[in-house]
Design a protein around this motif. Structure first.
Motif: not given
Length: 432
Positions: A98-100, A169-183, A188-198
């Protein structure tokens, strides 16, 4: 000198330890929260993609439809892959997918690229973290409190929606939709190490029995089951066997209606529909977030009720009430939030995901071993219904200039879902 002795009938206090199953459920919930954040982003992308690229809403809806259909089709295979390779590897790979896909979406320029990135990569990744994942965690780690845990893990996906939706919604309106997608990529990448470790695949990995499992006379640790080979073949075999039974098709039909009336229309078309009535997109997204808040309460309560009441009657009540709310929605949408619209938000939120615990309970009762895979196929029908409704909603808006026919049609489908739920025949022992 007085000697103080302990009474032989008084046992020393033993400090209660929290079973490891609850920790595994917590890690799974975090992963599901991260994946759930992706499910409502399509509604926020419709307007920006239409303005930037000039794509029609039906074209954008096609990408969302592919996402939802693959989300559903992936789930039963993911459940079998978890039997073969383990939950940790499958869930970790899903988060990476999903991150990719979301990252690739930020550099796309053609509709087919949107279908590939958001439809295929994000859809398959989220599908691997869908309700079948929650069912696998519950089946492996819990004997008692299964309905409650199912409700909590299902609510976790909704938490991902309502926690991230106002922010996105706030990010898309203020900084455009790409910034929301990067969020979403960062989440997803923040949750990945928790899954692999725990995350742990089974209680046997740490020498435990599932929560609530009876203790047998033997004190030795339970043995780890042998991995099940041929995941794809087994998935298809389970489908072929369950498809010979009437209840499977009834459950699939009701869950297809569930998907059409929730993910298909609300999470994809509510924000643009409210915007058509003059409501700002951020306000409409906040209403969806509020629905998500009540989703949590409704789903957990539904899990509690499923442990105590007939799941068929619960489903019939949920679908009937949901249909009434959708039929009323065209009369309630305005530029401002009034009491009737807020009442809709509360009631729909309580009913939105409440269908999951009783549907999963019926799969367990009817199909026993392999019920997670059966539930995955039933979930595929859910996403098929969602995908068709998402596409139909965009097409209806292009054809009629309004979403009103969509709400009325899906509300009528929910009435049919209530009748179908009552037709499911439970095993005699369960019914008694």
């Amino acid at each position: 000198m007085v000697q103080i002795t302990r009474s032989p009938h008084k046992r020393p206090r033993v400090r209660a330890r929290v079973h490891r199953a609850w920790g595994v459920a917590a890690v799974a919930a975090l992963a599901i929260v991260a994946a759930g954040a992706f499910t409502t982003m399509a509604g926020l992308l419709t307007g920006p993609l239409h303005r930037e690229f000039g794509w029609s809403r039906s074209t954008i809806g096609l990408g969302a439809s592919v996402n939802m259909v693959l989300y559903g089709l992936t789930a039963p295979f993911a459940a079998a892959l978890m039997d073969r390779f383990g939950m940790r590897r499958v869930a970790g790979g899903a988060l990476a997918a999903v991150a990719t896909g979301a990252l690739f979406t930020t550099v796309m320029t053609r509709p087919w690229q949107f279908v590939l990135a958001w439809g295929v990569l994000v859809g398959t990744g989220c599908g691997s973290m869908a309700m079948a994942f929650a069912a696998t965690v519950t089946d492996r780690w819990f004997v008692r409190r299964r309905g409650l845990v199912t409700g909590v893990l299902t609510a976790a996906g909704v938490c991902g929606q309502f926690v991230f939706l106002p922010l996105l919604s706030w990010i898309v309106e203020r900084y455009a939709w790409r910034a929301g997608t990067v969020t979403l990529v960062v989440a997803a990448l923040a949750a990945l190490p928790l899954v692999l470790l725990l995350l742990r695949d089974r209680p046997t990995d740490v020498g435990l029995r599932p929560y609530g499992a009876p203790e047998h006379a033997a004190e030795r640790s339970p043995q780890r089951p042998v991995p099940v080979p041929g995941a794809a073949r087994r998935t298809v075999h389970v489908l072929a066997r369950s498809a010979r039974t009437g209840p499977f098709w009834l459950l699939a039909a009701t869950f297809a209606i569930c998907g059409a009336s929730t993910n298909g229309v609300m999470w994809t078309h509510f924000t643009p529909a409210a915007h058509d009535h003059g409501m700002p997109a951020t306000v409409a997204s906040s209403l969806l977030a509020t629905i998500g808040v009540f989703n949590v309460a409704g789903t957990v309560a539904s899990g509690w009720l499923t442990d105590r009441l007939d799941p068929r009657r619960l489903l019939a009540a949920y679908y009937a009430l949901r249909g009434l709310t959708l039929l009323a929605l065209p009369l309630l949408l305005t530029a401002h939030i009034g009491a009737p619209l807020f009442a809709f938000v509360v009631l729909f939120g309580l009913l939105d995901v409440a269908t999951v615990p009783p549907t999963l309970a019926l799969c367990r009762e009817l199909y026993g071993r392999g019920s997670s895979i059966v539930f995955g196929w039933v979930g595929a029908a859910h996403q098929l219904g969602a995908g068709l409704a998402a596409f139909a909603g965009g097409a209806a808006r292009d054809a009629f200039g309004s979403y009103d026919p969509l709400w009325v049609g899906v509300g009528a489908l929910c009435g049919a879902g209530a009748l179908l739920a009552l037709m499911v025949v439970r095993p005699r022992r369960a019914a008694e």
